[in-house]
Design an enzyme around this catalytic site. Structure first.
Site, mmCIF file in Angstrom:
data_model
loop_
_atom_site.group_PDB
_atom_site.id
_atom_site.type_symbol
_atom_site.label_atom_id
_atom_site.label_comp_id
_atom_site.label_asym_id
_atom_site.label_seq_id
_atom_site.Cartn_x
_atom_site.Cartn_y
_atom_site.Cartn_z
ATOM 1 N N ARG A 1 0.845 -1.202 0.000
ATOM 2 C CA ARG A 1 0.000 0.000 0.000
ATOM 3 C C ARG A 1 0.876 1.247 0.000
ATOM 4 N NH1 ARG A 1 -0.745 4.876 2.379
ATOM 5 N NH2 ARG A 1 -0.292 3.945 4.419
ATOM 6 N N ASP A 2 1.499 1.556 1.115
ATOM 7 C CA ASP A 2 2.306 2.770 1.211
ATOM 8 C C ASP A 2 3.458 2.745 0.215
ATOM 9 O OD1 ASP A 2 3.097 5.229 2.249
ATOM 10 O OD2 ASP A 2 4.408 4.323 3.736
ATOM 11 N N HIS B 1 7.689 4.492 12.077
ATOM 12 C CA HIS B 1 7.571 4.411 10.614
ATOM 13 C C HIS B 1 8.641 5.354 10.041
ATOM 14 C CE1 HIS B 1 4.928 4.115 6.864
ATOM 15 N NE2 HIS B 1 5.788 5.079 6.548
ATOM 16 N N HIS C 1 11.570 6.625 7.124
ATOM 17 C CA HIS C 1 12.035 6.672 5.740
ATOM 18 C C HIS C 1 13.548 6.878 5.736
ATOM 19 C CE1 HIS C 1 8.146 7.141 3.350
ATOM 20 N NE2 HIS C 1 7.767 6.940 4.598
ATOM 21 N N CYS D 1 7.642 9.731 -0.718
ATOM 22 C CA CYS D 1 6.579 10.686 -0.378
ATOM 23 C C CYS D 1 6.407 11.608 -1.566
ATOM 24 C CB CYS D 1 6.933 11.481 0.878
ATOM 25 S SG CYS D 1 5.724 12.776 1.216
ATOM 26 N N ASN E 1 10.401 3.849 2.266
ATOM 27 C CA ASN E 1 10.351 3.375 3.643
ATOM 28 C C ASN E 1 11.573 2.515 3.923
ATOM 29 O OD1 ASN E 1 7.426 4.060 4.413
ATOM 30 N ND2 ASN E 1 7.163 2.970 2.489
#
Length: 302
Positions: free
Chosen positions: A14-15, A206, A208, A239, A248
């Site tokens: 997803r992300d 979370h 990056h 992003c 990520n």
């Protein structure tokens, strides 16, 4: 959860994929998720119930969840921005959803076209209906260690959003370093501040890897008591609102990190590497995971 075990939340499908230029068909997304679950990951983001106009990569999330069905001990989650998104998730029997807020006013306006307070108000009926339906809700807070538009984000702003989401009923709050600017020191201070208002057991990290700090920040959060971490197979993602922001932290990196310390993840690294190779081939790109690259290179030289 003790120091000898952590939970990984796999966000690649997803992300990760929603920030890739190429939209993949449902079949590929389903196979990726099934490979990741077979490798031992137990909580996996499967899709997002958002407008395909805004996020074409997530079109067909309902079909992805329908095809995945139920797997004992595995939770497939989906992002929902509002009640309409929640209703779509309920239709395919999704048992956990996530809502997404920002700690930065500028990012909130740019990303979801409303203020932080408006976004929190929008989530209240979502949380209420999810509770009625017995669906768990996770809360994301983005820009916790910096914003691409406004720079530094005061820790008190992060704490406020995390506290409000938790009070609203989110069982877990994922603290997102969206632009990857954090360092171990700033990460530790942030976790300690949030843990003064939200139980440490309800906090997740979370990170990056834009500045190459993601693994170091995970270690700092681990030492500060966090036991849940989001990661993305092959380091997929980024992003769209943060120029130059890379993906990520790679799941391969975290499994390697934790294994080296005797911290259990329940994940089989060789199977994970195969899942990464599968999605790299589908996207036609090299892995962003240095662990995957190193282990594959070592294997080919043996």
């Amino acid at each position: 959860m003790t120091m000898d075990a952590v939970k990984l939340v796999e966000v690649g499908a997803r992300d990760g994929l929603q920030n890739e230029a190429q939209a993949l068909p449902v079949e590929i997304r389903v196979e990726l998720i099934e490979r990741l679950a077979a490798a031992g990951l137990r909580t996996l983001e499967a899709g997002a119930f958002v407008s395909p106009r805004w996020v074409p990569q997530m079109a067909g999330s309902d079909e992805v969840l329908r095809r995945l069905g139920r797997r004992p001990g595995v939770t497939y989650t989906a992002l929902v921005p509002n009640l309409k998104g929640l209703d779509a998730a309920l239709e395919v029997d999704c048992r956990e959803v996530a809502v997404f807020a920002a700690a930065s006013e500028a990012f909130s306006q740019k990303n979801i076209n409303c203020s932080i307070d408006e976004s929190l108000q929008r989530f209240q009926p979502v949380l209420a209906k999810a509770a009625e339906q017995g669906v768990a809700v996770r809360g994301y807070v983005s820009c916790v260690l910096g914003c691409p538009f406004s720079g530094d984000v005061p820790v008190v702003d992060v704490v406020r959003v995390a506290r409000e989401l938790y009070a609203m009923g989110c069982y877990e709050i994922s603290l997102g370093d969206t632009i990857g600017r954090g360092t171990p020191g700033s990460t530790r201070r942030l976790v300690e501040a949030c843990a003064s208002e939200v139980p440490i057991t309800a906090l997740a990290g979370h990170f990056h890897d834009t500045y190459g700090m993601a693994v170091a920040n995970v270690q700092a959060a681990l030492e500060a008591g966090v036991r849940v971490f989001d990661s993305s197979i092959s380091g997929l993602g980024g992003c769209p609102y943060s120029p130059g922001a890379t993906g990520n932290v790679a799941t391969e990196e975290l499994v390697y990190l934790f294994q080296g310390q005797g911290v259990a993840t329940g994940v089989d690294l060789p199977a994970l590497l195969e899942a990464g190779a599968f999605i790299d081939k589908a996207l036609g790109k090299a892995s962003a995971s240095r662990v995957a690259t190193a282990l594959r290179s070592r294997a080919s030289n043996q």
